[in-house]
Design an enzyme around this catalytic site. Structure first.
Site, PDB file in Angstrom:
ATOM      1  CG  HIS A  51      11.351  -2.918   4.723  1.00  0.00           C
ATOM      2  ND1 HIS A  51      11.159  -2.905   3.357  1.00  0.00           N
ATOM      3  CD2 HIS A  51      10.404  -2.080   5.220  1.00  0.00           C
ATOM      4  CE1 HIS A  51      10.162  -2.102   3.064  1.00  0.00           C
ATOM      5  NE2 HIS A  51       9.679  -1.584   4.176  1.00  0.00           N
ATOM      6  CG  ASP A 107      12.463  -5.145   1.119  1.00  0.00           C
ATOM      7  OD1 ASP A 107      12.404  -5.711   2.226  1.00  0.00           O
ATOM      8  OD2 ASP A 107      12.055  -3.989   0.930  1.00  0.00           O
ATOM      9  CB  SER A 117       6.477  -1.204   3.268  1.00  0.00           C
ATOM     10  OG  SER A 117       7.190  -0.022   3.042  1.00  0.00           O
TER      11      SER A 117
END
Length: 318
Positions: free
Chosen positions: A56, A86, A164
């Site tokens: 992402h 992911d 992230s």
């Protein structure tokens, strides 16, 4: 304190800042512009310059830039991505620069209460270290594609926007997970963060480097979408069609069809693989993903109200 300082000193050079860039054309001047689309963290996977991050972080981008710990910025090439997990891999040229991969640990033997450390670039700042413990194991979160990611690590180490794709480390500085999400109504850390376990990262990244995509073994069946199966009152994974020449065809699994009067005749429902319960198509995919093409599995099917166990050889997904 000194041990924590030393861990950060050793590990932080392996952690990177990633900028994803979208290429857009000025509608009036027709000039092509590069527009920063998003940012996140990543880390060096090996000495060939492969970089691991979240999917992402780079989703829908046209180009990528990686900033190293010495603040030098490098163009990165896309290697591969697994939206279902992911995870994504980029690569930077390392001919004239030494990069330091992180030590890779294991996640199968992690324990709740174990101390963990998260390193990343939240809010675009320089390297930031947060600490906490593993607060739960075996969690499940949804991936970008909607398929669940299972066996996720839950931690109270603060994970904020920009973390992230960064690493979650154990007290020896070994990679045990990739920070991927937080549970928070405001978008800031609220004490519940999630990391993809390194045992999953290991085999996914290996496939992405080798093939550019995640290679899953397959039975060679086409399944009914889960909402449709529920409408039909069917539990398990309903087989709609069989791939010609596949392990499913050789094993004699039956697809859904219509009889001579046009009535729908439901095919086999897969209810278990090697004793593991299958309640939906997603369950089947997640069970098979840890297998390899060429392996034989025991498929339990519900056929006309009776259950049978059938041996089938897995093939390689195209």
């Amino acid at each position: 304190e000194q041990a924590t300082i030393e861990l950060f000193r050793r590990a932080s050079p392996s952690v990177l800042f990633i900028t994803s860039i979208a290429v857009r054309r000025d509608r009036f001047r027709m000039n092509v512009m590069e527009i920063p689309r998003g940012t996140g963290s990543g880390f060096v996977w090996d000495d060939r310059g492969h970089v691991v991050t979240n999917f992402h972080v780079i989703q829908n981008a046209d180009a990528f830039q990686v900033t190293l710990s010495d603040h030098s910025t490098w163009d990165a090439k896309f290697v591969g991505a697994a939206p279902d997990k992911d995870l994504a891999v980029l690569r930077i040229e390392t001919a004239d620069r030494k990069v330091s991969p992180l030590l890779v640990g294991a996640s199968a033997d992690l324990q709740v209460g174990q101390k963990v450390f998260a390193i990343g670039n939240p809010f675009g700042l320089d390297h930031t270290l947060t600490t906490g413990i593993i607060s739960a194991l075996g969690r499940e979160i949804d991936s970008v594609s909607g398929l669940p990611i299972r066996d996720v690590i839950q931690t109270d180490a603060a994970i904020n926007p920009g973390n992230s794709g960064g690493p979650l480390l154990d007290s020896a500085g070994r990679l045990i997970g990739v920070n991927t999400a937080i549970y928070s109504p405001t978008g800031s850390s609220a004490g519940i963060g999630f990391a993809i376990p390194v045992d999953t990262v290991n085999w996914v990244v290996s496939d992405l480097i080798a093939y550019g995509k995640l290679i899953r073994p397959t039975l060679g069946v086409q399944l009914a979408p889960d909402p449709l199966a529920r409408e039909l009152g069917v539990e398990g994974a309903l087989i709609v069609d069989i791939v010609e020449g596949s392990g499913a065809e050789r094993a004699g699994l039956r697809p859904t069809r219509r009889d001579r009067l046009g009535r729908l005749v439901l095919g086999d429902r897969i209810v278990a693989i090697d004793g593991r319960e299958v309640r939906s198509g997603s369950d089947l995919i997640l069970i098979l993903e840890k297998r390899r093409a060429g392996e034989t599995v025991t498929v339990r099917v519900d056929r006309d109200g009776d259950q049978e166990e059938i041996k089938a050889v897995l093939g390689a997904a195209e």
